[in-house]
Design a protein around this motif. Structure first.
Motif, short mmCIF file in Angstrom:
data_model
loop_
_atom_site.label_atom_id
_atom_site.label_comp_id
_atom_site.label_asym_id
_atom_site.label_seq_id
_atom_site.Cartn_x
_atom_site.Cartn_y
_atom_site.Cartn_z
N MET A 152 -5.49 -3.85 9.59
CA MET A 152 -6.50 -2.95 9.03
C MET A 152 -7.91 -3.46 9.34
SD MET A 152 -4.96 -1.53 5.41
CE MET A 152 -4.30 -3.07 4.76
N GLN A 153 -8.08 -4.77 9.32
CA GLN A 153 -9.38 -5.33 9.67
C GLN A 153 -9.73 -5.03 11.14
OE1 GLN A 153 -9.75 -9.69 9.84
NE2 GLN A 153 -11.62 -9.50 8.65
N CYS A 154 -8.76 -5.19 12.02
CA CYS A 154 -8.98 -4.87 13.44
C CYS A 154 -9.28 -3.38 13.62
CB CYS A 154 -7.76 -5.26 14.27
SG CYS A 154 -7.53 -7.04 14.44
N THR A 165 9.23 0.02 12.95
CA THR A 165 8.81 -0.91 11.89
C THR A 165 8.35 -0.14 10.66
OG1 THR A 165 8.11 -2.51 13.56
CG2 THR A 165 7.31 -2.85 11.31
N ALA A 166 7.61 0.96 10.88
CA ALA A 166 7.13 1.76 9.76
C ALA A 166 8.28 2.38 8.98
CB ALA A 166 6.19 2.86 10.27
N LEU A 167 9.28 2.90 9.67
CA LEU A 167 10.43 3.50 9.00
C LEU A 167 11.21 2.46 8.21
CD1 LEU A 167 12.30 5.88 8.45
CD2 LEU A 167 13.47 5.38 10.62
N ILE A 199 0.83 -1.20 0.00
CA ILE A 199 0.00 0.00 0.00
C ILE A 199 0.87 1.25 0.00
CG2 ILE A 199 -1.89 -1.16 1.17
CD1 ILE A 199 -0.95 0.27 3.77
N SER A 200 0.24 2.39 -0.29
CA SER A 200 0.96 3.66 -0.28
C SER A 200 0.20 4.68 0.57
CB SER A 200 1.17 4.17 -1.71
OG SER A 200 -0.06 4.56 -2.30
N PRO A 212 3.80 -2.25 9.00
CA PRO A 212 3.01 -2.74 10.14
C PRO A 212 1.50 -2.72 9.89
CG PRO A 212 3.66 -0.48 10.53
CD PRO A 212 4.29 -0.86 9.22
N ARG A 213 1.07 -2.07 8.79
CA ARG A 213 -0.37 -2.01 8.49
C ARG A 213 -0.75 -3.23 7.66
NH1 ARG A 213 1.75 3.15 7.80
NH2 ARG A 213 0.91 4.77 9.19
#
Length: 350
Positions: free
Chosen positions: A300-302, A326-328, A50-51, A294-295
């Motif tokens: 995303m469902q949660c 984690t995102a970085l 995703i972006s 991390p997404r």
């Protein structure tokens, strides 16, 4: 509040974003020769990522949970998330959003951070408002707050309103009534949005006479690609939605085939159609093909479920969050894949 519509909206946005991402910035003719049809994930080894389109939708969801109906608190929470999101090196962030994030870091208030732009950033995160809110006046307040945080040109706001009302209409009605939806958009936006209303009216007529979305795009002078200008993005996304209101796969594919800002246009139509068909109406192969951290899809469902509970008056004790390290790390990997795609486009076939 319909949990299935909210989760469907978030995951539908993610699917459109991920399928469209490899095609971003490529003309329809070149994309067919270079990548083939948009019928599966093609971002990295047959998988999708995703972006910013999906990431902003997720940040809106998190901020809605924490604000619990307070638009001022929503603005503050979304602004805080936007500040940290910008410095995590997201690839492909729009100029207006990047400048707004920088202004927030320099001390600007959320009300003064936006820049004059009619880009499609506000529209890409707007479907979730229609998925979650029935009160139209309240929904418009949240859309305006979300829009003006990054974009101050009212055209950006009008585009976001059209998308949110489309998602709301898709959720509330088993059969789409395009004329009624258009009347709602015109009433919400007023005379200042006459140019957009005319473009949307042309989209509705085009669908009625059986034109493909690619044909409609050409008819409004988007022969080579759909730009990030919201008055280009939104009419094309709306045409795809009206043409395939119950078929997310066909709606996303027809949008991507128009070329240009394919991940955003596909994310918008994915959010609208996903809201209408719910999680059960999403293509399993396209959903399971998204490989993210991390997404993740499960995260995303949660998030969608937590937002649905919040809208019913039962907010969770803790908002689903992500690990910034984690995102970085993920963004650095994502950037390397984007660069590989960029170098690949320098080679034939042209």
């Amino acid at each position: 509040m319909n949990r299935d519509a909210i989760v469907g909206c978030i995951l539908g946005t993610a699917i459109g974003d991920a399928i469209g991402l490899p095609y971003e910035g490529v003309s329809p003719e070149r994309s067919r020769r270079l990548l083939g049809p948009p019928d599966r994930h093609r971002f990295v080894f047959g998988r999708g990522m995703i972006s910013d389109d999906t990431e902003h939708t997720c940040m809106v969801a998190q901020s809605l949970i924490e604000s619990d109906g307070d638009v001022e608190l929503f603005t503050k929470r979304f602004a805080s998330r936007l500040r940290w999101w910008v410095i995590a090196l997201p690839a492909g962030v729009g100029k207006a959003t990047a400048r707004a994030g920088l202004k927030l870091w320099l001390g600007a208030s959320p009300e003064k951070a936006g820049v004059y732009s009619a880009g499609n950033g506000p529209a890409m995160r707007a479907a979730l408002f229609g998925a979650t809110m029935d009160d139209r006046a309240k929904m418009l307040e949240f859309i305006r707050a979300s829009t003006r945080l990054t974009h101050t040109d009212r055209k950006a706001e009008f585009g976001a309103i059209a998308v949110a009302l489309a998602a709301q209409h898709a959720r509330q009605n088993p059969t789409v009534d395009a004329e009624r939806w258009l009347a709602e958009v015109a009433d919400a936006c007023g005379e200042a949005a006459s140019e957009l209303i005319e473009l949307l009216r042309r989209a509705i007529h085009s669908v009625k006479v059986g034109e493909l979305t690619t044909d409609f795009a050409r008819s409004i002078d988007l022969k080579d690609s759909v730009s990030g200008y919201t008055y280009h993005t939104v009419p094309v996304a709306v045409h795809a939605w009206l043409s395939h209101s119950k078929n997310l796969r066909a709606a996303i594919r027809s949008t991507i085939e128009c070329g240009g800002d394919a991940d955003t246009t596909a994310a918008i139509v994915g959010g609208i159609v996903g809201c209408g068909v719910g999680e059960s109406g999403l293509p399993d192969d396209w959903l399971s093909g998204i490989k993210e951290l991390p997404r993740s899809v499960d995260w995303m469902q949660c998030l969608g479920e937590a937002l649905a509970e919040t809208m019913k008056g039962h907010p969770p004790k803790r908002t689903p969050s992500i690990n910034p390290i984690t995102a970085l790390t993920r963004n650095l990997f994502f950037l390397s894949i984007v660069l590989c795609h960029g170098f690949r486009r320098l080679a034939p076939p042209y």
